[in-house]
Design an enzyme around this catalytic site. Sequence first.
Site, PDB file in Angstrom:
ATOM      1  N   GLY A  14      62.306  48.303  63.688  1.00 23.89           N
ATOM      2  CA  GLY A  14      62.879  47.339  62.729  1.00 23.89           C
ATOM      3  C   GLY A  14      64.369  47.562  62.508  1.00 23.89           C
ATOM      4  N   LYS A  80      85.933  36.734  62.883  1.00 26.37           N
ATOM      5  CA  LYS A  80      86.574  37.536  63.925  1.00 26.37           C
ATOM      6  C   LYS A  80      87.100  36.593  65.010  1.00 26.37           C
ATOM      7  CE  LYS A  80      85.490  40.788  67.624  1.00 26.37           C
ATOM      8  NZ  LYS A  80      84.510  41.666  68.254  1.00 26.37           N
ATOM      9  N   PRO A  98      91.708  37.459  72.784  1.00 23.72           N
ATOM     10  CA  PRO A  98      91.259  36.409  71.859  1.00 23.72           C
ATOM     11  C   PRO A  98      89.988  35.714  72.338  1.00 23.72           C
ATOM     12  CG  PRO A  98      92.984  35.562  73.281  1.00 23.72           C
ATOM     13  CD  PRO A  98      92.679  36.954  73.773  1.00 23.72           C
ATOM     14  N   THR A 346      79.327  44.171  72.429  1.00 25.45           N
ATOM     15  CA  THR A 346      78.381  43.437  73.270  1.00 25.45           C
ATOM     16  C   THR A 346      76.900  43.778  73.040  1.00 25.45           C
ATOM     17  OG1 THR A 346      79.003  45.069  74.939  1.00 25.45           O
ATOM     18  CG2 THR A 346      79.890  42.859  75.191  1.00 25.45           C
TER      19      THR A 346
HETATM   20  P1  FAD Z   1      67.653  51.228  65.947  1.00 28.68           P
HETATM   21  O1  FAD Z   1      68.593  50.730  64.934  1.00 28.68           O
HETATM   22  O2  FAD Z   1      67.708  52.685  66.290  1.00 28.68           O
HETATM   23  O3  FAD Z   1      66.194  50.895  65.429  1.00 28.68           O
HETATM   24  C1  FAD Z   1      65.059  51.542  65.958  1.00 28.68           C
HETATM   25  C2  FAD Z   1      63.839  51.193  65.129  1.00 28.68           C
HETATM   26  O4  FAD Z   1      62.699  51.775  65.740  1.00 28.68           O
HETATM   27  C3  FAD Z   1      63.882  51.720  63.700  1.00 28.68           C
HETATM   28  O5  FAD Z   1      63.360  50.746  62.824  1.00 28.68           O
HETATM   29  C4  FAD Z   1      62.954  52.907  63.743  1.00 28.68           C
HETATM   30  O6  FAD Z   1      62.362  53.159  62.492  1.00 28.68           O
HETATM   31  C5  FAD Z   1      61.936  52.437  64.768  1.00 28.68           C
HETATM   32  N1  FAD Z   1      61.206  53.557  65.370  1.00 28.68           N
HETATM   33  C6  FAD Z   1      61.666  54.461  66.263  1.00 28.68           C
HETATM   34  N2  FAD Z   1      60.705  55.360  66.566  1.00 28.68           N
HETATM   35  C7  FAD Z   1      59.602  54.988  65.859  1.00 28.68           C
HETATM   36  C8  FAD Z   1      58.294  55.515  65.720  1.00 28.68           C
HETATM   37  N3  FAD Z   1      57.902  56.616  66.347  1.00 28.68           N
HETATM   38  N4  FAD Z   1      57.445  54.868  64.899  1.00 28.68           N
HETATM   39  C9  FAD Z   1      57.819  53.750  64.228  1.00 28.68           C
HETATM   40  N5  FAD Z   1      59.051  53.217  64.315  1.00 28.68           N
HETATM   41  C10 FAD Z   1      59.922  53.828  65.105  1.00 28.68           C
HETATM   42  N6  FAD Z   1      76.698  46.628  68.603  1.00 28.68           N
HETATM   43  C11 FAD Z   1      77.445  45.528  68.444  1.00 28.68           C
HETATM   44  O7  FAD Z   1      77.039  44.452  68.868  1.00 28.68           O
HETATM   45  N7  FAD Z   1      78.654  45.593  67.820  1.00 28.68           N
HETATM   46  C12 FAD Z   1      79.173  46.760  67.385  1.00 28.68           C
HETATM   47  O8  FAD Z   1      80.262  46.774  66.805  1.00 28.68           O
HETATM   48  C13 FAD Z   1      78.428  47.941  67.604  1.00 28.68           C
HETATM   49  N8  FAD Z   1      78.908  49.157  67.230  1.00 28.68           N
HETATM   50  C14 FAD Z   1      78.194  50.268  67.528  1.00 28.68           C
HETATM   51  C15 FAD Z   1      78.735  51.530  67.268  1.00 28.68           C
HETATM   52  C16 FAD Z   1      78.038  52.684  67.625  1.00 28.68           C
HETATM   53  C17 FAD Z   1      78.650  54.009  67.399  1.00 28.68           C
HETATM   54  C18 FAD Z   1      76.733  52.581  68.183  1.00 28.68           C
HETATM   55  C19 FAD Z   1      75.946  53.809  68.536  1.00 28.68           C
HETATM   56  C20 FAD Z   1      76.192  51.346  68.409  1.00 28.68           C
HETATM   57  C21 FAD Z   1      76.906  50.187  68.114  1.00 28.68           C
HETATM   58  N9  FAD Z   1      76.393  48.938  68.390  1.00 28.68           N
HETATM   59  C22 FAD Z   1      77.157  47.823  68.214  1.00 28.68           C
HETATM   60  C23 FAD Z   1      75.030  48.805  68.875  1.00 28.68           C
HETATM   61  C24 FAD Z   1      74.090  48.428  67.739  1.00 28.68           C
HETATM   62  O9  FAD Z   1      74.155  49.396  66.732  1.00 28.68           O
HETATM   63  C25 FAD Z   1      72.663  48.371  68.269  1.00 28.68           C
HETATM   64  O10 FAD Z   1      72.624  47.568  69.395  1.00 28.68           O
HETATM   65  C26 FAD Z   1      71.775  47.765  67.233  1.00 28.68           C
HETATM   66  O11 FAD Z   1      71.874  48.461  66.035  1.00 28.68           O
HETATM   67  C27 FAD Z   1      70.359  47.745  67.707  1.00 28.68           C
HETATM   68  O12 FAD Z   1      69.717  48.929  67.455  1.00 28.68           O
HETATM   69  P2  FAD Z   1      68.173  48.945  67.708  1.00 28.68           P
HETATM   70  O13 FAD Z   1      67.524  47.986  66.777  1.00 28.68           O
HETATM   71  O14 FAD Z   1      67.912  48.796  69.151  1.00 28.68           O
HETATM   72  O15 FAD Z   1      67.759  50.461  67.344  1.00 28.68           O
END
Ligand code: FAD
Length: 510
Positions: A14, A80, A98, A346
């Site tokens: 989530g 942005k 841009p 991205t």
């Molecule tokens: P997460 O946010 O890690 O979510 C994982 C989910 O899985 C959580 O809800 C967790 O509870 C659940 N989960 C994991 N293991 C289990 C388990 N065993 N049981 C139950 N639930 C579990 N993207 C952009 O587009 N623009 C940006 O400016 C940007 N900046 C970034 C800067 C940094 C430093 C980083 C690291 C990333 C950045 N990103 C950016 C990327 C962006 O943060 C991610 O693409 C986005 O947050 C998606 O994350 P996610 O949902 O895949 O994973």
Amino acid sequence: MTANPIRRLLIVGGGTAGWMMAAAAARFLADGQRSITLVESDAIGTVGVGEATIPPILGFNRLLGIDEAEFLRATGGSFKLGIEFVGWGTERGRYFHPFGTLGRSFEGLSFHQIWLKLREKAGVGDIADYSIAALAAAQGRFAPPVSDPRSPLSGLAYAYHFDAGRYAAFLRARAEAGGVTRVEGRIAAVEHDLIDGSVASVRLEDGRELAADLFVDCSGFRSLLLGEALSVPWEDWSHWLPCDRALAVPTARVDPLPPFTRSTARAAGWQWRIPLQHRTGNGYVYSSGFTDDCEAERLLLAHLDGAPLDAPRLLRFATGRRARQWEKNVVALGLAGGFLEPLESTSIHLIQEGISKLMALFPGRPIAAVERDTYNRMMDAAYVGVRDFIILHYHLTQRRDSAFWRHVGSMDIPDTLQAKITLFREKGRLFRYDDELFSIPSWLAVMLGQGVMPEGYDPVVDALAEDRLLTAVLDTRRANLAAARAMPDHAQALAALAALPASRWPIAPR
Ligand code: FAD
């Protein structure tokens, strides 16, 4: 109508990826016959960063029926217009990447080819003067695009900065209202189908079992289903993109509120500044091979616009992606499928791409190999295109003032990228291949911004009368400069939008 449709869809995770998928599923897949469930663990939490986006996000929000004013209020969002790169080409250099169009094409010729021919003539000026987004950003202004092609504002495109945690919460409310069931709990085990090895169910620590026909793995860097359970191999790209850590820290909002992201090159990576309505997001993305965490923190804290509102948070990451994004009955989105550093904002876009392609190829049972293979081929191209564009920024640096910049400025690059640079260096030729995300103005902004001036231009330009071309170019520049000056201040534009009961702004994503 599929004879044997997917009846149970389980989204694992989530974070931003999970709730984007859930909101889209609620909008397009909830037919009353299908169960849509999302499982997440509060104890594990989310990455919680991801604050800058690119223009296609407008299309995603619009598909979900999201009102722009409500969205900006809920997420503390701002507009942005692009990214300012400071110190990337040379230590003192800066340029702007841009959004939107650049100049106007003339009798079918690319504008930049005309500019290359005329650039030294009086009054022609910098290429950035032909981007309405670059001009507005430099003056801290914003106005929405218009549809009248005679107006310079028709060439404007924009995206958002927003609080990623608030965006996920905003989407969660919509998803739950649309019929998605949220289950809280930590997944302890994954059960396989004994016949074909696909995923049959996940078991939570408290013993509950969640079975499904199709699983969307949004479990973050751990890649619980695609990586761990199905063992789809990881392809490492760190030899091209050596940054593997980030420190993130919020500071107070800056005024005037800039309508752009800033990326400043630092000794072992780069620092982001993302202005939101209620705070500024900052972070230092760096390579642990070239600095250590203490030095990185010192450097970040020494270069903030205001006092930190919290202690810096360390994030570790690997750059690369899973060899296939869809394996058996598991599709990975977000960090579970791969990660490229946020230099061009991205990651959220790649989630959006994955969702729209999954919707377009939504399978029945059994899942047809052709659907899976088509999805994998398209997502492969999306990842590779973004990867090459990010490497371009490093490869073109002329900096040699630290071991990091000497390394990235002299490393080998993918052949696909080398071919693009060679074509551009000769006659400024740029082409967009295979639905590539970044358009010609984007490649042009980075190539020129980092000091690659082509040796010549497309000789076809010589077939047109130079005085007519020059008049058209000077008119375009004058119109752009006047239009930018007439735009309201960014904060005023946000306030005006917030005052609307429902957004009727003409949104034109490109
Ligand atoms: P997460 O946010 O890690 O979510 C994982 C989910 O899985 C959580 O809800 C967790 O509870 C659940 N989960 C994991 N293991 C289990 C388990 N065993 N049981 C139950 N639930 C579990 N993207 C952009 O587009 N623009 C940006 O400016 C940007 N900046 C970034 C800067 C940094 C430093 C980083 C690291 C990333 C950045 N990103 C950016 C990327 C962006 O943060 C991610 O693409 C986005 O947050 C998606 O994350 P996610 O949902 O895949 O994973």
